[in-house]
Scaffold this motif. Structure first.
Motif, PDB file in Angstrom:
ATOM      1  N   GLU A 182      -6.391 -14.754   0.033  1.00  0.00           N
ATOM      2  CA  GLU A 182      -6.382 -13.627  -0.888  1.00  0.00           C
ATOM      3  C   GLU A 182      -4.932 -13.280  -1.213  1.00  0.00           C
ATOM      4  OE1 GLU A 182      -8.402  -9.165  -1.211  1.00  0.00           O
ATOM      5  OE2 GLU A 182      -8.661 -10.327   0.607  1.00  0.00           O
ATOM      6  N   THR A 183      -4.741 -12.604  -2.328  1.00  0.00           N
ATOM      7  CA  THR A 183      -3.429 -12.051  -2.659  1.00  0.00           C
ATOM      8  C   THR A 183      -3.575 -10.539  -2.682  1.00  0.00           C
ATOM      9  OG1 THR A 183      -2.839 -14.014  -3.934  1.00  0.00           O
ATOM     10  CG2 THR A 183      -1.548 -12.015  -4.354  1.00  0.00           C
ATOM     11  N   LEU A 184      -2.712  -9.861  -1.922  1.00  0.00           N
ATOM     12  CA  LEU A 184      -2.820  -8.418  -1.724  1.00  0.00           C
ATOM     13  C   LEU A 184      -1.611  -7.701  -2.314  1.00  0.00           C
ATOM     14  CD1 LEU A 184      -3.903  -8.622   2.016  1.00  0.00           C
ATOM     15  CD2 LEU A 184      -5.395  -8.289   0.041  1.00  0.00           C
ATOM     16  N   SER A 185      -1.847  -6.489  -2.817  1.00  0.00           N
ATOM     17  CA  SER A 185      -0.763  -5.672  -3.364  1.00  0.00           C
ATOM     18  C   SER A 185      -1.244  -4.233  -3.451  1.00  0.00           C
ATOM     19  CB  SER A 185      -0.363  -6.190  -4.759  1.00  0.00           C
ATOM     20  OG  SER A 185      -1.464  -6.098  -5.651  1.00  0.00           O
ATOM     21  N   GLY A 186      -0.378  -3.369  -3.940  1.00  0.00           N
ATOM     22  CA  GLY A 186      -0.749  -1.975  -4.152  1.00  0.00           C
ATOM     23  C   GLY A 186      -0.064  -1.031  -3.179  1.00  0.00           C
ATOM     24  N   GLU A 187      -0.442   0.234  -3.285  1.00  0.00           N
ATOM     25  CA  GLU A 187       0.179   1.280  -2.474  1.00  0.00           C
ATOM     26  C   GLU A 187       0.108   1.008  -0.983  1.00  0.00           C
ATOM     27  OE1 GLU A 187      -1.257   5.219  -3.187  1.00  0.00           O
ATOM     28  OE2 GLU A 187      -0.063   5.449  -4.990  1.00  0.00           O
ATOM     29  N   ASN A 188      -0.977   0.390  -0.529  1.00  0.00           N
ATOM     30  CA  ASN A 188      -1.131   0.113   0.898  1.00  0.00           C
ATOM     31  C   ASN A 188      -0.102  -0.883   1.417  1.00  0.00           C
ATOM     32  OD1 ASN A 188      -3.276   1.849   1.104  1.00  0.00           O
ATOM     33  ND2 ASN A 188      -4.824   0.264   0.951  1.00  0.00           N
ATOM     34  N   PHE A 189       0.571  -1.580   0.522  1.00  0.00           N
ATOM     35  CA  PHE A 189       1.545  -2.577   0.950  1.00  0.00           C
ATOM     36  C   PHE A 189       2.984  -2.140   0.648  1.00  0.00           C
ATOM     37  CE2 PHE A 189      -2.474  -4.675   0.982  1.00  0.00           C
ATOM     38  CZ  PHE A 189      -2.425  -5.279   2.224  1.00  0.00           C
ATOM     39  N   TYR A 190       3.166  -0.826   0.533  1.00  0.00           N
ATOM     40  CA  TYR A 190       4.509  -0.231   0.511  1.00  0.00           C
ATOM     41  C   TYR A 190       5.059  -0.305   1.934  1.00  0.00           C
ATOM     42  CZ  TYR A 190       8.047   3.400   0.910  1.00  0.00           C
ATOM     43  OH  TYR A 190       9.203   4.084   1.181  1.00  0.00           O
ATOM     44  N   PHE A 191       6.354  -0.561   2.052  1.00  0.00           N
ATOM     45  CA  PHE A 191       6.964  -0.599   3.381  1.00  0.00           C
ATOM     46  C   PHE A 191       8.406  -0.114   3.287  1.00  0.00           C
ATOM     47  CE2 PHE A 191       9.111  -2.668   6.977  1.00  0.00           C
ATOM     48  CZ  PHE A 191       8.285  -2.247   8.011  1.00  0.00           C
ATOM     49  N   LYS A 192       8.802   0.685   4.266  1.00  0.00           N
ATOM     50  CA  LYS A 192      10.189   1.137   4.364  1.00  0.00           C
ATOM     51  C   LYS A 192      10.757   0.575   5.653  1.00  0.00           C
ATOM     52  CE  LYS A 192      13.185   5.155   4.010  1.00  0.00           C
ATOM     53  NZ  LYS A 192      13.236   6.598   3.728  1.00  0.00           N
ATOM     54  N   TYR A 193      11.784  -0.257   5.518  1.00  0.00           N
ATOM     55  CA  TYR A 193      12.431  -0.876   6.673  1.00  0.00           C
ATOM     56  C   TYR A 193      13.285   0.153   7.420  1.00  0.00           C
ATOM     57  CZ  TYR A 193      11.035  -5.483   5.071  1.00  0.00           C
ATOM     58  OH  TYR A 193      10.289  -6.570   4.709  1.00  0.00           O
ATOM     59  N   GLU A 216       2.043  -2.487  10.417  1.00  0.00           N
ATOM     60  CA  GLU A 216       0.957  -1.956   9.591  1.00  0.00           C
ATOM     61  C   GLU A 216       0.472  -2.968   8.555  1.00  0.00           C
ATOM     62  OE1 GLU A 216      -2.048   0.335   8.453  1.00  0.00           O
ATOM     63  OE2 GLU A 216      -0.758   0.783  10.155  1.00  0.00           O
ATOM     64  N   ARG A 217       1.396  -3.735   7.968  1.00  0.00           N
ATOM     65  CA  ARG A 217       0.983  -4.744   6.983  1.00  0.00           C
ATOM     66  C   ARG A 217       0.130  -5.829   7.641  1.00  0.00           C
ATOM     67  NH1 ARG A 217       6.934  -5.911   5.233  1.00  0.00           N
ATOM     68  NH2 ARG A 217       7.023  -5.544   7.474  1.00  0.00           N
ATOM     69  N   ALA A 218       0.528  -6.282   8.828  1.00  0.00           N
ATOM     70  CA  ALA A 218      -0.245  -7.298   9.546  1.00  0.00           C
ATOM     71  C   ALA A 218      -1.629  -6.761   9.900  1.00  0.00           C
ATOM     72  CB  ALA A 218       0.496  -7.743  10.803  1.00  0.00           C
ATOM     73  N   LYS A 219      -1.678  -5.500  10.333  1.00  0.00           N
ATOM     74  CA  LYS A 219      -2.953  -4.871  10.688  1.00  0.00           C
ATOM     75  C   LYS A 219      -3.883  -4.855   9.470  1.00  0.00           C
ATOM     76  CE  LYS A 219      -2.262  -1.348  13.127  1.00  0.00           C
ATOM     77  NZ  LYS A 219      -1.838  -0.025  13.557  1.00  0.00           N
ATOM     78  N   GLN A 220      -3.341  -4.448   8.326  1.00  0.00           N
ATOM     79  CA  GLN A 220      -4.148  -4.387   7.113  1.00  0.00           C
ATOM     80  C   GLN A 220      -4.625  -5.770   6.688  1.00  0.00           C
ATOM     81  OE1 GLN A 220      -2.825  -1.923   3.813  1.00  0.00           O
ATOM     82  NE2 GLN A 220      -1.373  -0.947   5.208  1.00  0.00           N
ATOM     83  N   GLY A 279      16.256   1.597   5.711  1.00  0.00           N
ATOM     84  CA  GLY A 279      16.049   2.415   4.522  1.00  0.00           C
ATOM     85  C   GLY A 279      15.583   1.645   3.302  1.00  0.00           C
ATOM     86  N   ASP A 280      15.645   0.316   3.308  1.00  0.00           N
ATOM     87  CA  ASP A 280      15.172  -0.483   2.173  1.00  0.00           C
ATOM     88  C   ASP A 280      13.678  -0.250   1.972  1.00  0.00           C
ATOM     89  OD1 ASP A 280      17.719  -1.532   1.979  1.00  0.00           O
ATOM     90  OD2 ASP A 280      17.170  -3.537   2.674  1.00  0.00           O
ATOM     91  N   GLU A 281      13.278  -0.027   0.708  1.00  0.00           N
ATOM     92  CA  GLU A 281      11.883   0.207   0.380  1.00  0.00           C
ATOM     93  C   GLU A 281      11.356  -0.918  -0.497  1.00  0.00           C
ATOM     94  OE1 GLU A 281      10.828   4.418  -0.589  1.00  0.00           O
ATOM     95  OE2 GLU A 281      13.020   4.616  -0.672  1.00  0.00           O
ATOM     96  N   VAL A 282      10.126  -1.367  -0.201  1.00  0.00           N
ATOM     97  CA  VAL A 282       9.523  -2.444  -0.984  1.00  0.00           C
ATOM     98  C   VAL A 282       8.036  -2.179  -1.197  1.00  0.00           C
ATOM     99  CG1 VAL A 282      11.129  -4.226  -0.185  1.00  0.00           C
ATOM    100  CG2 VAL A 282       9.000  -3.880   1.041  1.00  0.00           C
ATOM    101  N   TYR A 283       7.535  -2.705  -2.295  1.00  0.00           N
ATOM    102  CA  TYR A 283       6.109  -2.840  -2.538  1.00  0.00           C
ATOM    103  C   TYR A 283       5.838  -4.331  -2.489  1.00  0.00           C
ATOM    104  CZ  TYR A 283       5.624   2.030  -3.836  1.00  0.00           C
ATOM    105  OH  TYR A 283       5.591   3.406  -3.804  1.00  0.00           O
ATOM    106  N   SER A 289      12.480  -8.941  14.874  1.00  0.00           N
ATOM    107  CA  SER A 289      13.748  -8.353  15.314  1.00  0.00           C
ATOM    108  C   SER A 289      14.144  -7.145  14.470  1.00  0.00           C
ATOM    109  CB  SER A 289      14.862  -9.406  15.284  1.00  0.00           C
ATOM    110  OG  SER A 289      15.040  -9.898  13.974  1.00  0.00           O
ATOM    111  N   ASP A 290      13.657  -7.049  13.215  1.00  0.00           N
ATOM    112  CA  ASP A 290      14.069  -5.940  12.349  1.00  0.00           C
ATOM    113  C   ASP A 290      13.280  -4.658  12.606  1.00  0.00           C
ATOM    114  OD1 ASP A 290      11.728  -6.938  11.247  1.00  0.00           O
ATOM    115  OD2 ASP A 290      12.479  -7.031   9.199  1.00  0.00           O
TER     116      ASP A 290
END
Length: 149
Positions: free
Chosen positions: A79-90, A136-140, A93-97, A38-39
């Motif tokens: 697996e546990t994933l992190s890094g620049e590829n998992f940046y997201f802007k809602y 994009e996160r789900a795709k990755q 305007g909220d931004e998260v890594y 919904s977001d």
């Protein structure tokens, strides 16, 4: 989400690190469960932010139930994933890594239902026929870990 809201009240939309879990639910036909969020109005995987004191598995269990109405006895950590590829802007305007512990579940209990208002739809999709509007996160995650195990 109370923890995230509290932190957001202090830092505004600035980027911060969110730790959480994502659950790949795979049915007997090897289809993957996706939720139309919904977001963002995009299809994504069930999951979300860890609450203080929770483990990754506890977060996965809670988020799976809150977002789909399903429960599971066994969560296989992939697996546990992190890094620049998992940046997201809602959209707000909220931004998260994101730091995301990815789990797969192949046996669930219960019936699909939208419980917490975060989903507009819940549907299983074959991996070769995923929706165009895939987060994009789900795709990755799906590209990286795959699900036909």
């Amino acid at each position: 989400m109370e923890y995230v809201k509290e932190v957001r009240s202090l830092i505004g939309t600035r980027p911060f690190i969110i730790v959480g879990s994502t659950v790949i639910v795979q049915d007997k036909q090897n289809r993957v469960l996706l939720q139309l969020r919904s977001d963002t109005n995009e299809w994504g995987l069930p999951g979300g932010a860890m609450e203080p004191g929770e483990s990754f598995v506890e977060t996965a269990r809670r988020e799976l139930f809150e977002e789909t109405g399903l429960t599971a006895d066994y969560f296989e950590h992939i697996e546990t994933l992190s890094g620049e590829n998992f940046y997201f802007k809602y959209p707000n305007g909220d931004e998260v890594y994101n730091v995301i512990a990815v789990f797969i579940v192949t046996q669930c209990n219960g019936k699909l239902k939208m419980v917490d208002g975060e989903s507009l739809s819940l549907q299983y999709f074959p991996m070769q026929d995923l929706p165009m509007k895939l987060d994009e996160r789900a795709k990755q995650i799906l590209d990286r870990v795959g699900v036909n195990r």
